[in-house]
Scaffold this active site. Structure first.
Site, PDB file in Angstrom:
ATOM      1  N   HIS A 155       0.920  -1.183  -0.210  1.00  0.00           N
ATOM      2  CA  HIS A 155       0.052  -0.213   0.058  1.00  0.00           C
ATOM      3  C   HIS A 155       1.036   1.307   0.117  1.00  0.00           C
ATOM      4  O   HIS A 155       1.881   1.254   0.050  1.00  0.00           O
ATOM      5  CB  HIS A 155      -0.848  -0.031   1.211  1.00  0.00           C
ATOM      6  CG  HIS A 155      -0.273  -0.268   2.518  1.00  0.00           C
ATOM      7  ND1 HIS A 155       0.284   1.086   3.074  1.00  0.00           N
ATOM      8  CD2 HIS A 155      -0.112  -1.042   3.457  1.00  0.00           C
ATOM      9  CE1 HIS A 155       0.795   0.945   4.154  1.00  0.00           C
ATOM     10  NE2 HIS A 155       0.794  -0.483   4.550  1.00  0.00           N
ATOM     11  N   CYS A 171       3.267  -4.872   6.754  1.00  0.00           N
ATOM     12  CA  CYS A 171       2.793  -4.543   5.471  1.00  0.00           C
ATOM     13  C   CYS A 171       4.149  -4.001   4.636  1.00  0.00           C
ATOM     14  O   CYS A 171       5.194  -3.487   5.177  1.00  0.00           O
ATOM     15  CB  CYS A 171       1.709  -3.637   5.276  1.00  0.00           C
ATOM     16  SG  CYS A 171       0.063  -4.270   5.820  1.00  0.00           S
TER      17      CYS A 171
END
Length: 279
Positions: A155, A171
């Site tokens: 992301h 992440c």
């Protein structure tokens, strides 16, 4: 078509596709749907979605948007139906994401990866869901990975200064302009191979939060013959008991906790395994 980036709802004509099949299969697995897995988003499917939403604290509108998709997850049976000519490699040590089309190199992007206390899971995964403008810490784009524990993804970020460091909760963070570029290239089904450091030094014990470090411990214990359970990243009683047995065999304090001394033994045994030697 990037199926899982679209909203599923009752439409005329009825929506159909692999994404609908996945929703029906998952709802059947979870006990909310009793119909056939047809891949057609009909009223029976919408009602099953609504019941799932009500039970899980979501807006009960019968529409599968990003929040409902994330909550439902993806069925392993249908993961293999998602494929792509592109592939991604994330190097945790170099903190780089490399994009290829087949064997053809396209581009390398700098990224931020997980902190030692919240490591990025290594392994071979796939992109299973895409969302535009998730906002906040997720920046301009979100691409969920098929990691079966936790909500890991690639992301954007509202902290661009962290790119190039180990700063995330697991992440893969990218500059917003980079993640937009990547998002527009790769479809759902793109393979993502995450490589790099596995041992993180996090103290592991019964009930600790699931993570890649737990899964690696399970892999080593399994290879050594101490553990025959699932590689699910969960430090449960079966893992604890395997650690206790190993600790007794190697003269460690049998407390069922993976601290520095137990890590040291596991690292040594792992090296022996990698060199195809008998421990």
């Amino acid at each position: 078509m990037t199926y899982s980036s679209r909203y599923l709802r009752i439409a005329d004509p009825l929506m159909e596709g692999i994404d609908v099949q996945n929703v029906q299969q998952r709802l059947k697995e979870l006990g909310f749907y009793e119909g056939d897995v047809t891949g057609i988003y009909d009223r029976e499917t919408a009602e099953a979605v609504r019941r799932f939403q009500q039970q899980n604290g979501l807006t009960a509108d019968g529409i599968v948007g990003p929040d409902t998709w994330n909550a439902i997850g993806i069925s392993p049976e249908f993961l293999e139906l998602f494929s792509s000519e592109y592939n991604i490699t994330v190097d945790l040590e170099q903190k780089e994401l490399t994009l290829k089309q087949g064997e053809r190199f396209i581009k390398v992007y700098p990224v931020a990866v997980g902190k030692p206390s919240t490591p990025t899971p290594t392994g071979n995964w796939k992109i299973i869901q895409k969302t535009v403008n998730p906002g906040g810490p997720f920046g301009a784009r979100w691409m969920r990975l098929s990691i079966p524990w936790g909500g890991y993804g690639i992301h954007g970020t509202d902290q661009p200064e962290t790119i190039g460091t180990a700063a995330s909760h697991g992440c893969i963070r990218m500059y917003n302009e980079d993640v937009i570029e990547l998002y527009d290239i790769v479809p759902v089904g793109t393979a993502v191979n995450i490589v790099g450091v596995t041992f993180t030094g996090r103290v592991l014990y019964l009930g600790v939060e699931p993570g890649e470090d737990v899964r690696r411990i399970q892999e080593i214990l399994q290879a050594l013959g101490y553990y025959d359970g699932p590689l699910d990243a969960v430090y449960d009683e079966e893992v604890r008991d395997a650690i206790l047995e190993l600790q007794r065999d190697y003269g460690l304090i049998p407390d069922g906790v993976v601290g520095p001394n137990t890590y040291g033994v596991l690292e040594e045994l792992n090296d022996i395994l990698l060199n195809n030697q008998e421990p």
